[in-house]
Design a protein around this motif. Structure first.
Motif, short mmCIF file in Angstrom:
data_model
loop_
_atom_site.label_atom_id
_atom_site.label_comp_id
_atom_site.label_asym_id
_atom_site.label_seq_id
_atom_site.Cartn_x
_atom_site.Cartn_y
_atom_site.Cartn_z
N ARG A 146 0.88 -1.18 0.00
CA ARG A 146 0.00 0.00 0.00
C ARG A 146 0.91 1.22 0.00
O ARG A 146 1.67 1.43 0.95
CB ARG A 146 -0.88 -0.01 1.24
CG ARG A 146 -1.56 1.29 1.51
CD ARG A 146 -2.99 1.28 0.99
NE ARG A 146 -3.72 2.40 1.57
CZ ARG A 146 -4.04 3.48 0.89
NH1 ARG A 146 -3.72 3.58 -0.37
NH2 ARG A 146 -4.72 4.45 1.46
N VAL A 147 0.87 2.00 -1.08
CA VAL A 147 1.69 3.19 -1.20
C VAL A 147 0.81 4.40 -0.88
O VAL A 147 -0.27 4.54 -1.44
CB VAL A 147 2.29 3.32 -2.61
CG1 VAL A 147 3.11 4.60 -2.74
CG2 VAL A 147 3.14 2.10 -2.94
N ARG A 148 1.28 5.24 0.03
CA ARG A 148 0.54 6.43 0.43
C ARG A 148 1.11 7.65 -0.27
O ARG A 148 2.29 7.71 -0.59
CB ARG A 148 0.65 6.63 1.94
CG ARG A 148 0.04 5.52 2.74
CD ARG A 148 0.17 5.74 4.21
NE ARG A 148 -0.08 7.14 4.55
CZ ARG A 148 0.44 7.73 5.61
NH1 ARG A 148 1.22 7.07 6.42
NH2 ARG A 148 0.18 9.00 5.86
N ASP A 149 0.25 8.64 -0.46
CA ASP A 149 0.72 9.92 -0.98
C ASP A 149 1.71 10.51 0.02
O ASP A 149 1.54 10.37 1.22
CB ASP A 149 -0.46 10.88 -1.15
CG ASP A 149 -1.41 10.43 -2.26
OD1 ASP A 149 -0.96 9.67 -3.13
OD2 ASP A 149 -2.58 10.85 -2.23
N GLY A 150 2.71 11.18 -0.48
CA GLY A 150 3.66 11.83 0.41
C GLY A 150 4.89 11.01 0.72
O GLY A 150 5.67 11.35 1.60
N TRP A 167 10.76 11.90 4.09
CA TRP A 167 10.38 13.31 4.19
C TRP A 167 11.41 14.13 3.43
O TRP A 167 12.60 14.07 3.74
CB TRP A 167 10.35 13.77 5.64
CG TRP A 167 9.25 13.17 6.43
CD1 TRP A 167 7.97 13.63 6.57
CD2 TRP A 167 9.33 11.98 7.23
NE1 TRP A 167 7.25 12.80 7.40
CE2 TRP A 167 8.06 11.77 7.82
CE3 TRP A 167 10.33 11.05 7.50
CZ2 TRP A 167 7.77 10.70 8.65
CZ3 TRP A 167 10.06 9.98 8.32
CH2 TRP A 167 8.79 9.81 8.89
N ARG A 168 10.96 14.93 2.48
CA ARG A 168 11.84 15.82 1.72
C ARG A 168 12.14 17.07 2.53
O ARG A 168 11.23 17.70 3.06
CB ARG A 168 11.19 16.22 0.40
CG ARG A 168 11.03 15.08 -0.55
CD ARG A 168 12.30 14.88 -1.30
NE ARG A 168 12.17 13.72 -2.18
CZ ARG A 168 13.18 13.11 -2.69
NH1 ARG A 168 14.41 13.52 -2.42
NH2 ARG A 168 13.03 12.07 -3.46
N LEU A 169 13.41 17.41 2.65
CA LEU A 169 13.83 18.61 3.37
C LEU A 169 14.18 19.74 2.40
O LEU A 169 14.39 20.86 2.81
CB LEU A 169 15.03 18.31 4.27
CG LEU A 169 14.82 17.20 5.29
CD1 LEU A 169 16.10 16.96 6.06
CD2 LEU A 169 13.68 17.54 6.23
N GLY A 170 14.27 19.42 1.16
CA GLY A 170 14.64 20.35 0.11
C GLY A 170 14.55 19.61 -1.21
O GLY A 170 14.07 18.47 -1.26
#
Length: 195
Positions: free
Chosen positions: A31-35, A67-70
């Protein structure tokens, strides 16, 4: 020593049968979630009635999040929880170490029927748009440095995962080459060193 099917003798009292007589049947759901997150469930098993040397069932849940930091930096995490039935030979037990586990330990160091493993990585770009062609076999698009830490335990009994003293940890530094095999298949070459 070589196993009997390769012309050698198995040490006394040691499991020497190859896993070729194992008839694993399994399934996997993702199950792949958005984000940037995903949860995977994988179950595998075999039974002597299907011609296998032994019967077992094992399952594992893997959760990942990034989580993308940039534009090029990120923090990535992974949590693995797995369990298996009794009577599982060492070849099929969960290994805490190795490149996909706690990277400061070898795959043979810590084995068990149950696993709980957490991983965290801080990914930093070294060079973007590299365009390095390694003899046409691998085309490097970007280079990345990774600072990571792993913590986890493998046990024979599920309730032992609650024992803090059984947990092992490591920290380390890694290097990634993101690119494509033959310019077609996306791939990542990893080099990790952990202590």
């Amino acid at each position: 020593k070589l196993r009997p099917e390769f012309g050698g003798e198995a040490p006394s009292g040691e499991f020497a049968s190859s896993l070729s007589n194992s008839v694993p049947i399994g399934f996997s759901i993702q199950r792949v979630r958005d984000g940037g997150g995903s949860v995977d469930l994988a179950v595998e098993g075999s039974h002597t009635r299907m011609g296998a040397d032994f019967s077992y069932i094992k399952g594992v849940i893997t959760a990942r999040r990034e989580w993308r930091l940039g534009p090029h930096e990120s923090i990535a995490t992974r949590l693995i929880l797995g369990t298996a039935s009794t009577g599982l030979p060492d070849q099929l037990k969960y290994a805490l170490g190795g490149i996909d586990g706690a990277r400061g330990f070898s795959k043979e160091d810590l084995l068990g029927r149950n696993i709980l493993l957490g991983t965290g990585e801080y990914r930093v770009p070294v060079h973007e748009d590299v365009g390095l062609n390694l003899l046409g076999l691998f085309v490097v698009n970007r280079m990345q440095m990774v600072f990571f830490g792993d913590i986890g335990a493998v046990t024979e009994r599920m309730e032992d995962l609650e024992t803090i003293g059984l947990y092992r940890y490591d920290v380390g530094l890694g290097f990634r080459l993101h690119g494509a095999w033959a310019g077609l298949m996306p791939a990542v070459l990893r080099l990790d060193a952990a202590y």
